[in-house]
Each structure stands twice: as C-alpha cells, then as structure tokens.
Enzyme design. Structure first.
Site, short mmCIF file in Angstrom:
data_model
loop_
_atom_site.label_atom_id
_atom_site.label_comp_id
_atom_site.label_asym_id
_atom_site.label_seq_id
_atom_site.Cartn_x
_atom_site.Cartn_y
_atom_site.Cartn_z
N GLY A 51 0.87 -1.17 0.00
CA GLY A 51 0.00 0.00 0.00
C GLY A 51 0.91 1.22 0.00
O GLY A 51 1.86 1.28 0.80
N ALA A 52 0.62 2.17 -0.89
CA ALA A 52 1.56 3.28 -1.10
C ALA A 52 1.92 4.02 0.20
O ALA A 52 3.11 4.14 0.53
CB ALA A 52 0.98 4.22 -2.15
N ARG A 90 10.52 -0.88 -5.18
CA ARG A 90 9.29 -0.84 -5.98
C ARG A 90 9.17 0.56 -6.60
O ARG A 90 9.37 1.56 -5.91
CB ARG A 90 8.05 -1.13 -5.10
CG ARG A 90 8.03 -2.53 -4.50
CD ARG A 90 6.68 -2.85 -3.87
NE ARG A 90 5.65 -3.07 -4.86
CZ ARG A 90 4.34 -3.08 -4.58
NH1 ARG A 90 3.92 -2.87 -3.35
NH2 ARG A 90 3.46 -3.29 -5.54
N GLN A 197 -5.93 -9.11 -3.24
CA GLN A 197 -5.87 -8.22 -2.07
C GLN A 197 -7.25 -7.75 -1.62
O GLN A 197 -7.45 -7.45 -0.46
CB GLN A 197 -4.93 -7.05 -2.36
CG GLN A 197 -3.49 -7.53 -2.37
CD GLN A 197 -2.56 -6.56 -3.06
OE1 GLN A 197 -2.96 -5.86 -3.98
NE2 GLN A 197 -1.31 -6.54 -2.65
N ASP A 238 -1.65 5.05 -6.04
CA ASP A 238 -0.22 4.87 -5.73
C ASP A 238 0.63 6.03 -6.22
O ASP A 238 1.70 6.29 -5.68
CB ASP A 238 0.27 3.56 -6.33
CG ASP A 238 -0.38 2.39 -5.62
OD1 ASP A 238 -1.53 2.05 -5.96
OD2 ASP A 238 0.22 1.85 -4.68
#
Ligand code: MRU
Length: 347
Positions: A51-52, A90, A197, A238
């Site tokens: 999760g960002a 990431r 998710q 994101d």
C-alpha cells in the site's frame, strides 16, 4: 470504536520495524520485526507490507532503524546507500521514494551534527510522517463520506484500507467511518486478481469493521453496475500525475471505464504524499512488472497454468483523469480540471 491493527510500528526499543505480515492474512495475524536492510527490502518486495502510504511510512522507520547502526565516519555513505537500496525496491508508488528522500534530506541538512543527534532527528521525522498519514486518512475519510448517501453501495478495488495506510485508510475510510456512525453504506469488494488483495485484505478489514460487504470477482463489476447495484467506485492511488491521471492496482482503470459507461461516479482517494506534480501525466509513471508466478500459481493449491507459459504481470494501471469524477484529499474534494486544481491546492 473498532480495534485498529498496527500495520507498521517501531519496536519499543527502536531497534526494529514491526509489521503485520499481510501475505498471511486473512488466515493468520502475525507481527514480524525487521532489523536488517535485506529483510526490509524483502518485506516490501514480497508485499508483506504494502500500500503506497504504508510502504512510505515503513521505509521512513527503516531509515531510522538502519541509521542507529552507523558509526560517525560511515554515516552518510551508508545512509545514502541504504536510501537508494530501499527506493529501488518498488517503482510505482511515489510515497516510497518521497518519504525516504525526506529522511535523507533531513539527515544531510544536519551534516556537521553528531551522528546520535541526526539519528534522533530521523526517529522523530519517521514518527511525524506516520502521524501526518493518520491525520490525512482521517480527513480523506470524512471528505469521502460526504460524497455518499445512506443506502449507497460502493465498489472497492484492491485494498486501500488501514493495512495499506494507517488507521482509517483512504479508499476504505468512508466505509469505516460510516460503520462507526451507523450510516448504512454497503460495499462490493473486487477480489483483485492476481494478488487477491480485495478478497484477502479488504473483505477482512470491512468484515472486522462491521461493514456489509460482498465479495465479487473482478469481471463481475460490469454486471453489478448494469443492474444498478453500485452507486460509486472508491479506489486508492499509488501515484497521481499533475493532470490527475491515477496509477492504482491493476484493474482500476477497467472498473473506471465500466463506471463511465454506466454513469457511476469514480472517486480516487489519496493523501497529498501520493500526488506527484513532477510527473506531468500517467504516461510518465513507471509501472512495476511482477513475477508471472503470481498469475500461474500464487494463491492456488497447485499451478493453474501450464508450466513455462509466458505471463505478463503489470501490478498497476493508470486511470485516465477524464474518467475520475473527483479526487478526495485531506484538503477536501478536488474536481476537474485537475491540472489546474491540484497545482492550486498542492503546488
Ligand atoms: O501493490 P500494492 O498492494 O502495494 O498496491 C497498492 C494498493 O494496494 C493500491 O493500489 C491501493 O489502492 C493504493 S494504496 C492505498
């Protein structure tokens, strides 16, 4: 008040970052402690923490924990190497690089101070990043709830709840607030292939919070909208480009295109730490590609595709700004034109 899971926290002695291992949910709620940079990198890469906003908060705590182990002589070379290493994990969520760079900038601004002093300041900064996110999520949830009506049912995609952020979450925040206040808002929850998710995390969070939720496969959203079952799509983000294009979990843009076809509003909920005004459009957002094993075999008891079949596994897509009805931030609801209005609020 519902019980909040501490998805990211500093250990009481400050020597480790503690997370809920999200890969084990919903079957097991296990906390793990990360002390070394390889373990921290692996936790982000394997989506144990995800999760960002959550990976931004996590990485900020990591920088602090790692800095505690540096001697004065090696402080800045090691800090820079560890920051670069964490950022490289990431690419899509801007929060990761933003929060690590914030930590790095603070340390460099204190060049000349004692290593212990810089480290202490890093600890305070990581805590501040975390507390800011809690406050932003709360404000986003309030603003998002103001767009909904009692009796509405929304569609959620992926997981933008407390696990992905802090406390209330972004995309799920209005639902959690509504449940707390006894307001009837229901949700259809996309399972969100390939990582499930929605099924593993969102359904778990909503159930625990007492939100009436129904799990569907991603390809059922069109029928649900055609039948008038959904009054709004709520999704997190994101990275949002300066023109309002929104990178979010793969499948979000599909849901938004379907919603536009059926006249269902699409709301993207995000903290300002996810807005990247240096990124002109969605075409400039790097899209992470993940291991095809996520499609072939992950979450199945046995592989569900022929061994060796080629897979393409982009983790995110970009929802065009023209499909977004409104962007919900901690500063309130932003409407088009996003290129003008986002810069006005956050520039
Ligand atoms: O790959 P992930 O799980 O780290 O992706 C992030 C997401 O879950 C989402 O896209 C989410 O909606 C935005 S983060 C609140």
């Amino acid at each position: 008040m519902r019980e909040t899971v501490k998805n990211v926290a500093l250990s009481s002695d400050g020597s480790a970052v503690c997370i809920v291992d999200q890969t084990l949910l919903p079957g097991e709620l296990r906390y793990v402690e990360l002390r070394d940079r390889e373990g921290m990198y692996e936790a982000i890469k394997a989506l144990r923490v995800r999760g960002a906003p959550a990976i931004g908060i996590f990485a900020a705590y990591c920088v602090y924990v790692l800095a505690r182990g540096y001697t004065a002589e090696e402080f800045f070379p090691r800090l820079d190497a560890d920051c670069d290493y964490l950022i490289s994990c990431r690419p899509t969520a801007v929060n990761l690089s933003r929060q690590v760079e914030r930590m790095r900038a603070l340390a460099h601004a204190m060049d000349g101070c004692r290593a212990a002093e810089i480290t202490q300041a890093l600890g305070r900064e990581a805590k501040a990043i975390h507390e800011e996110d809690i406050a932003m999520c709360r404000a986003i949830s309030e603003a998002g709830l103001s767009l909904l009506h009692p009796g509405d049912t929304v569609l959620t995609h992926c997981n933008a709840g407390p696990l992905a952020t802090s406390e209330y979450g972004t995309g799920l925040g209005p639902l959690l607030l509504a449940a707390e206040r006894g307001v009837d808002i229901k949700a259809y929850v996309d399972e969100t292939r390939p990582l499930l998710q929605g099924a593993r995390l969102t359904a778990w969070e909503l159930q625990n919070a007492g939100v009436d939720c129904t799990l569907i496969c991603d390809n059922m959203a069109a029928l649900a909208m055609k039948q008038g079952r959904i009054q709004a799509v709520l999704a997190g983000c994101d990275r949002m480009a300066a023109n309002g294009d929104a990178a979010n979990k793969i499948g979000t843009s599909g849901a938004a295109i379907i919603a536009a076809h059926y006249g269902v509003p699409v709301y993207i909920l995000l903290p300002s730490s996810t807005i990247d005004l240096a990124c002109p459009t969605g075409a400039d957002i790097p899209i992470e590609e993940r291991d095809g094993e996520e499609i072939r075999s992950l979450w199945y008891e046995k592989p569900m595709a022929p061994a060796g079949v080629k897979c393409w596994d982009p983790a995110f897509d970009v929802t065009d700004h023209s499909l977004i009805t409104a962007v919900v931030t901690e500063k309130g609801v932003v409407y088009p034109p996003y290129d003008v209005n986002l810069r006005q609020l956050f520039g």
